[in-house]
Structure formats: structure tokens, C-alpha cells
Design a protein around this motif. Structure first.
Motif, PDB file in Angstrom:
ATOM      1  N   GLY A  52      -7.915   1.728   4.427  1.00 55.20           N
ATOM      2  CA  GLY A  52      -6.612   1.092   4.453  1.00 55.20           C
ATOM      3  C   GLY A  52      -5.528   2.044   3.997  1.00 55.20           C
ATOM      4  N   TYR A  53      -5.780   2.697   2.882  1.00 53.82           N
ATOM      5  CA  TYR A  53      -4.783   3.654   2.370  1.00 53.82           C
ATOM      6  C   TYR A  53      -4.627   4.846   3.303  1.00 53.82           C
ATOM      7  CZ  TYR A  53      -4.268   1.130  -2.018  1.00 53.82           C
ATOM      8  OH  TYR A  53      -3.968   0.177  -2.963  1.00 53.82           O
ATOM      9  N   LYS A  81       0.832  -1.206   0.000  1.00 51.40           N
ATOM     10  CA  LYS A  81       0.000   0.000   0.000  1.00 51.40           C
ATOM     11  C   LYS A  81       0.867   1.256   0.000  1.00 51.40           C
ATOM     12  CE  LYS A  81      -4.543  -1.169   1.912  1.00 51.40           C
ATOM     13  NZ  LYS A  81      -4.369  -2.567   2.424  1.00 51.40           N
ATOM     14  N   TRP A  96       1.521   7.127  -6.513  1.00 53.64           N
ATOM     15  CA  TRP A  96       0.453   8.085  -6.805  1.00 53.64           C
ATOM     16  C   TRP A  96       0.870   9.514  -6.487  1.00 53.64           C
ATOM     17  CZ3 TRP A  96      -3.540   4.355  -4.182  1.00 53.64           C
ATOM     18  CH2 TRP A  96      -4.093   3.502  -5.142  1.00 53.64           C
ATOM     19  N   ALA A  97       1.497   9.669  -5.335  1.00 47.04           N
ATOM     20  CA  ALA A  97       1.898  11.012  -4.913  1.00 47.04           C
ATOM     21  C   ALA A  97       2.875  11.623  -5.911  1.00 47.04           C
ATOM     22  CB  ALA A  97       2.518  10.964  -3.518  1.00 47.04           C
ATOM     23  N   ASP A 113     -16.071  20.083 -30.763  1.00 46.22           N
ATOM     24  CA  ASP A 113     -15.828  18.795 -31.402  1.00 46.22           C
ATOM     25  C   ASP A 113     -16.806  17.702 -30.988  1.00 46.22           C
ATOM     26  OD1 ASP A 113     -13.804  19.942 -32.744  1.00 46.22           O
ATOM     27  OD2 ASP A 113     -12.185  19.139 -31.515  1.00 46.22           O
ATOM     28  N   TYR A 115      10.151  17.031  -2.227  1.00 45.00           N
ATOM     29  CA  TYR A 115       9.003  16.138  -2.033  1.00 45.00           C
ATOM     30  C   TYR A 115       9.452  14.724  -1.678  1.00 45.00           C
ATOM     31  CZ  TYR A 115       5.656  19.639  -3.606  1.00 45.00           C
ATOM     32  OH  TYR A 115       4.877  20.759  -3.693  1.00 45.00           O
ATOM     33  N   LYS A 128     -14.567  15.644 -25.734  1.00 43.36           N
ATOM     34  CA  LYS A 128     -14.191  16.379 -26.939  1.00 43.36           C
ATOM     35  C   LYS A 128     -14.381  17.885 -26.873  1.00 43.36           C
ATOM     36  CE  LYS A 128     -15.357  12.352 -29.742  1.00 43.36           C
ATOM     37  NZ  LYS A 128     -16.314  11.895 -30.767  1.00 43.36           N
ATOM     38  N   LEU A 136       0.952   4.286  -2.698  1.00 41.98           N
ATOM     39  CA  LEU A 136       0.692   5.680  -2.323  1.00 41.98           C
ATOM     40  C   LEU A 136       1.832   6.580  -2.785  1.00 41.98           C
ATOM     41  CD1 LEU A 136      -0.802   5.042   1.224  1.00 41.98           C
ATOM     42  CD2 LEU A 136      -1.983   6.222  -0.660  1.00 41.98           C
ATOM     43  N   GLY A 179      -4.709   9.826  -6.705  1.00 40.61           N
ATOM     44  CA  GLY A 179      -4.339   8.644  -7.477  1.00 40.61           C
ATOM     45  C   GLY A 179      -5.258   7.483  -7.173  1.00 40.61           C
ATOM     46  N   TYR A 180      -5.537   7.285  -5.908  1.00 45.49           N
ATOM     47  CA  TYR A 180      -6.453   6.202  -5.544  1.00 45.49           C
ATOM     48  C   TYR A 180      -7.836   6.449  -6.136  1.00 45.49           C
ATOM     49  CZ  TYR A 180      -9.582   3.271  -2.837  1.00 45.49           C
ATOM     50  OH  TYR A 180     -10.558   2.383  -2.483  1.00 45.49           O
ATOM     51  N   GLN A 228      -8.146   5.578  -9.673  1.00 46.97           N
ATOM     52  CA  GLN A 228      -8.208   4.142  -9.911  1.00 46.97           C
ATOM     53  C   GLN A 228      -9.645   3.638  -9.759  1.00 46.97           C
ATOM     54  OE1 GLN A 228      -5.186   1.055  -8.263  1.00 46.97           O
ATOM     55  NE2 GLN A 228      -7.101   0.824  -7.140  1.00 46.97           N
ATOM     56  N   LYS A 277       4.195  20.696   2.075  1.00 45.40           N
ATOM     57  CA  LYS A 277       4.580  19.655   1.121  1.00 45.40           C
ATOM     58  C   LYS A 277       3.866  18.345   1.445  1.00 45.40           C
ATOM     59  CE  LYS A 277       9.076  20.840  -0.883  1.00 45.40           C
ATOM     60  NZ  LYS A 277       9.531  22.013  -0.081  1.00 45.40           N
ATOM     61  N   TRP A 287      -2.211  14.381  -3.542  1.00 45.69           N
ATOM     62  CA  TRP A 287      -1.855  13.692  -4.788  1.00 45.69           C
ATOM     63  C   TRP A 287      -2.073  12.185  -4.657  1.00 45.69           C
ATOM     64  CZ3 TRP A 287       3.173  16.997  -5.207  1.00 45.69           C
ATOM     65  CH2 TRP A 287       2.910  18.155  -5.967  1.00 45.69           C
ATOM     66  N   ALA A 288      -1.618  11.633  -3.542  1.00 49.37           N
ATOM     67  CA  ALA A 288      -1.732  10.180  -3.345  1.00 49.37           C
ATOM     68  C   ALA A 288      -3.194   9.750  -3.369  1.00 49.37           C
ATOM     69  CB  ALA A 288      -1.074   9.781  -2.033  1.00 49.37           C
ATOM     70  N   ILE A 289      -4.022  10.462  -2.633  1.00 52.69           N
ATOM     71  CA  ILE A 289      -5.442  10.096  -2.578  1.00 52.69           C
ATOM     72  C   ILE A 289      -6.104  10.327  -3.934  1.00 52.69           C
ATOM     73  CG2 ILE A 289      -7.660  10.707  -1.555  1.00 52.69           C
ATOM     74  CD1 ILE A 289      -5.778   8.941   0.117  1.00 52.69           C
ATOM     75  N   GLU A 310      -2.402   3.998   6.184  1.00 50.79           N
ATOM     76  CA  GLU A 310      -0.969   4.015   5.873  1.00 50.79           C
ATOM     77  C   GLU A 310      -0.446   5.442   5.916  1.00 50.79           C
ATOM     78  OE1 GLU A 310       0.869   1.185   5.563  1.00 50.79           O
ATOM     79  OE2 GLU A 310      -1.104   0.412   6.149  1.00 50.79           O
ATOM     80  N   LEU A 311      -1.239   6.340   5.346  1.00 49.85           N
ATOM     81  CA  LEU A 311      -0.808   7.742   5.346  1.00 49.85           C
ATOM     82  C   LEU A 311      -0.751   8.288   6.771  1.00 49.85           C
ATOM     83  CD1 LEU A 311      -2.833   9.034   2.262  1.00 49.85           C
ATOM     84  CD2 LEU A 311      -0.359   8.731   2.416  1.00 49.85           C
ATOM     85  N   GLN A 331       0.281  18.401   0.356  1.00 45.19           N
ATOM     86  CA  GLN A 331       0.226  18.254  -1.102  1.00 45.19           C
ATOM     87  C   GLN A 331       0.412  16.793  -1.515  1.00 45.19           C
ATOM     88  OE1 GLN A 331      -0.932  19.164  -4.207  1.00 45.19           O
ATOM     89  NE2 GLN A 331      -0.332  21.138  -3.385  1.00 45.19           N
ATOM     90  N   LEU A 332       1.397  16.153  -0.928  1.00 47.74           N
ATOM     91  CA  LEU A 332       1.656  14.753  -1.275  1.00 47.74           C
ATOM     92  C   LEU A 332       0.466  13.869  -0.931  1.00 47.74           C
ATOM     93  CD1 LEU A 332       5.368  14.587  -0.101  1.00 47.74           C
ATOM     94  CD2 LEU A 332       4.581  14.123  -2.436  1.00 47.74           C
TER      95      LEU A 332
END
Lengths: 207, 207
Positions: free
Chosen positions: B196-197, A157, A164-165, B31, A197, B27, A161, B168-169, B172, B157, B164-166, B200-201, B160-161
DNA sequence: ACAAAATTGACCTATTAGGTTAATGAAATT
DNA sequence: AATTTCATTAACCTAATAGGTCAATTTTGT
């Protein structure tokens, strides 16, 4: 078959190629317009068709051309002996930025190619795609050292993460590059910011 | 003006609206093809134009319609008294997933609207955009509690990270939802995985 | 001055664009 | 059962754009 295009002076050639990559990446094969490509490249459509004989061959040429570039300027340059996840990320993304500076749409284009289902190019692509498999198999981020992660973490996990970050940060850089016409890619500056970062992530996920 | 469309049975209405959101999101206004929208919605073009009088008005209607939905089913429901960044994220993203289940292209559509420069709709959009400002101003993630972050971290920072990570999840999940035609959004399961994610964070960024 | 190469505007045909119209099929009303 | 009303579509309209060609012009090198 594409000598005329390839023999152009590099700047010109890249302008044309980038115009095409942008249009194809944005609209896919079928909906991309050769008129738009020519206009974006700053040349007449007739001249473009003097270089590229037709839309389909142009598209297929671009695919192979991009694969070559990605291999030579990205895949082959990654030092796979570096097992630290953050060092590996630093390396791969700095290489990626360098490629993107020259060809801002190259990865979007190859992505579109992968997901296209245009009847017009499907068969021809299928043949060529095989070549890519060997490289997608050698996963950049599979073989890394997990011993430095904090012990209470779920490493899979956490890795996800982290990817993704960093992907989020890369997207931000990419958007800056694209919005600024004459974005002066200051690799040193980007490298420093990127390190910032990565360091936060290191402090967070490593013991 | 759009009573006919609004009075349809909900399932049908959503099919048409989603078809349009998808095409416009993919589009842009110029378009996007009304033919494609009708086909994707599973109705004839004539019937579609029976509901929506023309492309431009349809587009503008969709914009206002989407803003209403986003406000009512997202913005207004966020509990801003929750100051923990991970709880706030959990809340906002679970709401977002719920909205996206019903309208998978709604956020892409509004994004396209923001960045469109189509002459055909620019002026009309500019008037309507003002309404949005107040909401983009009230930043969801500005006012959060930073006291629990590890002390050696650069909080800006790190925040921000985390975003970005979340993000990404979330992307998905979104891709899964879109690729599966009859994706059964199991909120409980998503909620657990998401937790779960987030955990971890939490373990990584909090002391 | 001239041949060769680079470059373009005008043009071709086929398709698609947004949109209308008249006709059909199904429901509801009398 | 007959008729009115609503839902729905196929066929069609004109204008624009698609990919692509070609003859003519401009630029370049000698």
C-alpha cells in the motif's frame, strides 16, 4: 533549589545541562552515571553536586526545564494557521533544528523520560507528565489542507510517508550536528537544502 | 570454542543470543552487563559463563555470528537483477523483516559494533571488519532504473526521500514487533500494507 | 590583606562488575 | 541399582564504580 545552576553564565550552564541530557538520554535514569556527566561537562563531580544536590532532583529538574524550552522555543512558535503540509513542516523543523543546535539531546531526553520505567523516578514523573498531555493532544499535523494532493492518492498514507521522509532528513541533519563538535549551523543553507527536499515532495504528492 | 552454545536446542540458543544482542545493542560493549544478559535469557550467570567463557569473546562471537546470518538470510537473497526501486525495496525489506523476527536486535547490534570505540574490543574488531567492506560496497540501492521517475524530479533527492520514507515504515513495524512479546509476524498482512505504501510512492514519484 | 565564593581531591559505604568454584539435580550408562 | 556424566546453580571472590560528602585549596571581589 537550582538557582546556583541557573545563575551560571549561559555557556557554562548549557554545557552542564547538555552533558546531563546526553547521558540520561543515552542510558536512562538508573544507568546514567553522575561521574560521566561531570566529566563530560568538564567539571569535578563535587562541583556538580554543589549545583544539583542529587541525581534524582537533577533529572526531574531537567525534565521540567526541557519542557519549558520545548514549549517556549518550539510549541508556542508554530503558526497553526498555516495549513499547507509542506509549509507547516518547514516551519516546525526549522524551529526544531534551532532548538537542537542549543540542546542536541533535548528530544531524545524527553523521549527517554516518557518510556522510562525506573522505580526511582516513576511516581514523581507521573505527576509531572500530566502537563504534557495538553500539548501532545494539540497535534501539529492533524489540521492540514488536503485539497492539493493528487486525486488518486490515499491522503492518510501519503501524509504518513511525507512525515517519515522528512523525519529521515531531520535525522541526517541531527547526526551531522552531533558528529561535528563545532558544527556551524548555517540555517540559511539548511533551509535551502530542506526546501529542495520539500519541493520534490510537493512535485510528487501535489497535483 | 562456542560449540556448547551452538549445540543447544535452537529456541534456547536464540533466547540467549537475543538477550545478549539486546543488551549489547542498547549499551555497547563496556556498559553491557553480563548479569542483565543472563537474567534476560532466563538462566543463571554461571550457566551463561559455562557456554561463553568470557564477555569479550562472547561479543566477538556474536559479531561474526550476526554477519553470517545477515549474509545468508539477507545479502545473498536479494535479487539484484530487479532494477525497479520499489520492487527492490519490497524485496529487501521483506527479507529484513524475516530476519528481524528471529533476531530483533541484530541490525542495532551490528550498528553498535560499527560505532563502538571501546578499547577492550577495538583491535579485534578492526581485523574482522574488513570482511564486511565488500558487502557494504555492493550498494543495494545504487544500480536502479530511473527512467520511470517523473521528468521534473531531481532523481537523487527523490530516491533519498523514498528510502527515508520506507525506513520510517520499517521502524514502525520493528517497534510493533518488539513491543509485542508474542507478535505473530503475519508476512502476508505486512506485505499487503507495505505494498500500500509502496503504491502511494509509485503513484507520486513515477509518471 | 582578607572575607566570600568557587572548585577540587580524597574519602565513605553500598552495590555491581566479570568471573570462579564447589556442590546439587537430572540423565545416561553400565 | 549403582555409578558416571552432564546441566545447572548458589555462594563467593576481588576490583571497580555507584551516589554523595567534606575539608581543604584556589580564585575572586573589595
Amino acid at each position: 533549589m537550582f538557582e546556583k545552576l541557573l545563575n551560571l553564565e549561559p555557556k557554562r550552564r548549557e554545557e552542564i545541562i547538555n552533558a546531563a541530557l546526553k547521558e540520561f538520554a543515552a542510558k536512562g535514569f538508573d544507568d546514567a552515571s553522575t561521574n560521566v556527566i561531570a566529566k563530560e561537562a568538564g567539571i569535578s563531580k563535587s562541583l556538580m553536586f554543589h549545583y544539583v544536590n542529587n541525581k534524582k532532583d537533577f533529572f526531574l529538574f531537567l525534565y521540567e526545564y526541557c519542557l519549558e524550552i520545548i514549549k517556549k522555543e518550539y510549541f508556542y512558535l508554530v503558526d497553526l494557521s498555516e495549513k499547507d503540509i509542506f509549509e507547516r513542516l518547514r516551519q516546525t523543523y526549522m524551529l526544531k533544528v534551532k532548538v537542537l543546535k542549543k540542546y542536541p539531546w533535548i528530544f531524545d531526553f524527553t523521549k527517554v523520560v516518557v518510556f522510562t520505567d525506573s522505580e526511582a523516578v516513576k511516581n514523581e514523573l507521573d505527576e509531572r507528565r500530566k502537563n504534557l498531555d495538553e500539548y501532545s493532544l494539540l497535534n501539529f499535523y492533524g489540521d492540514i489542507d488536503i485539497s492539493k494532493f493528487r486525486e488518486n492518492l490515499d491522503v492518510e498514507k501519503s501524509k504518513q510517508l511525507i512525515y517519515w521522509a522528512i523525519g529521515g532528513y531531520a535525522n541526517q541533519i541531527l547526526e551531522e550536528m552531533r558528529s561535528d563538535e563545532n558544527y556551524k549551523a548555517d540555517y540559511e543553507k539548511i533551509g535551502i537544502e530542506f526546501n529542495g527536499y520539500l519541493n520534490e515532495l510537493r512535485k510528487s504528492f501535489y497535483k
